[in-house]
Design an enzyme around this catalytic site. Structure first.
Site, PDB file in Angstrom:
ATOM      1  N   PRO A   1      -6.424   5.707  -6.649  1.00  0.00           N
ATOM      2  CA  PRO A   1      -7.156   6.297  -5.659  1.00  0.00           C
ATOM      3  C   PRO A   1      -5.307   7.278  -5.522  1.00  0.00           C
ATOM      4  O   PRO A   1      -4.290   6.981  -5.920  1.00  0.00           O
ATOM      5  CB  PRO A   1      -6.771   5.245  -4.140  1.00  0.00           C
ATOM      6  CG  PRO A   1      -6.120   3.853  -5.079  1.00  0.00           C
ATOM      7  CD  PRO A   1      -6.180   4.628  -6.408  1.00  0.00           C
ATOM      8  N   GLU A   2      -5.378   8.836  -5.184  1.00  0.00           N
ATOM      9  CA  GLU A   2      -5.536   9.949  -4.275  1.00  0.00           C
ATOM     10  C   GLU A   2      -5.532   9.809  -2.934  1.00  0.00           C
ATOM     11  O   GLU A   2      -6.395   9.144  -3.038  1.00  0.00           O
ATOM     12  CB  GLU A   2      -5.047  10.634  -5.631  1.00  0.00           C
ATOM     13  CG  GLU A   2      -5.085  10.968  -6.524  1.00  0.00           C
ATOM     14  CD  GLU A   2      -4.437  11.598  -7.646  1.00  0.00           C
ATOM     15  OE1 GLU A   2      -4.371  12.413  -7.706  1.00  0.00           O
ATOM     16  OE2 GLU A   2      -5.395  11.015  -9.156  1.00  0.00           O
TER      17      GLU A   2
ATOM     18  N   HIS B   1     -10.133 -11.026  -7.198  1.00  0.00           N
ATOM     19  CA  HIS B   1      -9.402 -10.467  -6.592  1.00  0.00           C
ATOM     20  C   HIS B   1      -8.994 -10.339  -5.417  1.00  0.00           C
ATOM     21  O   HIS B   1      -7.670  -9.425  -5.030  1.00  0.00           O
ATOM     22  CB  HIS B   1      -8.904  -9.275  -7.976  1.00  0.00           C
ATOM     23  CG  HIS B   1      -9.394  -9.432  -8.937  1.00  0.00           C
ATOM     24  ND1 HIS B   1      -8.227 -10.160 -10.358  1.00  0.00           N
ATOM     25  CD2 HIS B   1     -10.405  -9.167  -9.747  1.00  0.00           C
ATOM     26  CE1 HIS B   1      -9.420 -10.068 -11.244  1.00  0.00           C
ATOM     27  NE2 HIS B   1     -10.545  -9.297 -10.965  1.00  0.00           N
TER      28      HIS B   1
ATOM     29  N   ARG C   1      -4.937  -5.654  -9.958  1.00  0.00           N
ATOM     30  CA  ARG C   1      -3.761  -5.719 -10.726  1.00  0.00           C
ATOM     31  C   ARG C   1      -2.226  -6.103 -10.514  1.00  0.00           C
ATOM     32  O   ARG C   1      -1.092  -5.756 -11.101  1.00  0.00           O
ATOM     33  CB  ARG C   1      -3.723  -4.455 -11.625  1.00  0.00           C
ATOM     34  CG  ARG C   1      -4.727  -3.526 -12.772  1.00  0.00           C
ATOM     35  CD  ARG C   1      -4.854  -2.481 -13.819  1.00  0.00           C
ATOM     36  NE  ARG C   1      -3.538  -2.958 -14.879  1.00  0.00           N
ATOM     37  CZ  ARG C   1      -2.857  -1.395 -15.099  1.00  0.00           C
ATOM     38  NH1 ARG C   1      -3.675  -0.424 -15.145  1.00  0.00           N
ATOM     39  NH2 ARG C   1      -1.780  -1.239 -15.408  1.00  0.00           N
TER      40      ARG C   1
END
Ligand SMILES: [Zn+2]
Length: 277
Positions: free
Chosen positions: A2-3, A93, A112
């Protein structure tokens, strides 16, 4: 990853759902997500607190709480925040769950596990946050500013745009899009850019970000249904992910090359390395 546009979407979706709500309980499945505080203290400080505002700075999410505290979250590579009804099936997750008054939950999901959250005083220190450069929409981001900061450097312009100290919120995707729109080859050295090129860059940074923030708008229901993973603006990307396809401006085949250690896509015709404009 995500930016700025995607982080803005997370904030916009989350804001009306959590502001004014009190945290009743917190469940933590993965302790390393909580940076710089022990988990018991983290819980103790937050349970009973209410969210007052949801802001963004660069790629950081700033959740302001009453009692003068702030929860800062960085999603890094694969982090995601979802607001869901308590009984709604949890995503794989899911590492931290904030149970809110009224039966909703704020969930932090991260495959991650690089994403982090910091609990501080309202103006507390968080690694990287104070060193951020101006926002793309900040009036301080002008051609003069860019030239002053990087105009003498033999550093590749793509690398400069990825530097959060120069401008906040740009990553690999949008640096490619900005450089394409500005007609600048990603491997050009910052010191080789003309005044006109800096003007184009300073104009395209906010325009590009605004365009993709706009294209990424989504309603809360659809956002939840897609697990926050589907970016609505992807079909509008002009170069990123389109290597080998035709340039939308000139028809030339787009090229992918490694620049500043990152895979970068550009048009060899619209973005020439030997350009002097
Ligand atoms: Zn082209």
């Amino acid at each position: 990853m995500p930016e700025l546009p995607e982080v803005q979407t997370v904030c916009d979706v989350m804001r009306p759902q959590i502001v004014g709500k009190r945290i009743e309980n917190i469940r933590i499945e993965e302790e390393k997500v909580i940076a710089g505080a022990d988990v018991d203290k983290f819980k103790k400080c937050l349970i009973g607190a209410a969210f007052e505002a949801v802001n963004r700075r660069g790629k950081y999410i700033l959740l302001l709480l009453d009692k003068g505290r702030r929860l800062t979250i960085h999603l890094r590579m694969t982090g995601c925040l979802l607001v869901a009804p308590a009984g709604y099936p949890a995503e794989k997750h899911t590492h931290v769950t904030f149970e809110l008054e009224g039966g909703q939950e704020l969930r932090f999901i991260d495959q991650r596990k690089f994403g982090r959250m910091w609990l501080t005083e309202a103006c507390g220190k968080v690694p990287g946050l104070d060193a951020l450069g101006p926002e793309p929409f900040d009036k301080a981001l002008t051609a003069e500013y860019l030239k002053e900061r990087i105009g003498n450097l033999h550093r590749k312009i793509k690398d400069c745009l990825l530097d959060q100290h120069l401008v906040a919120g740009i990553g690999n995707i949008y640096s490619d899009e900005i450089l394409f729109r500005a007609g600048i080859h990603p491997a050009r050295e910052a010191c080789s850019l003309t005044e006109a090129a800096y003007e184009r860059l300073a104009a395209q940074i906010p325009d590009t970000m605004r365009y993709y923030v706009d294209k990424n708008r989504i309603d809360a229901q659809t956002y939840l249904k897609t697990g926050g993973r589907e970016y609505q603006n992807t079909p509008y990307l002009q170069v990123y992910g389109r290597a080998g396809k035709a340039c939308l401006v000139c028809g030339e085949r787009l090229v992918k090359a490694r620049v500043a250690g990152r895979g970068s896509v550009y048009c060899p015709c619209c973005q020439r390395l030997d350009e002097t404009t």
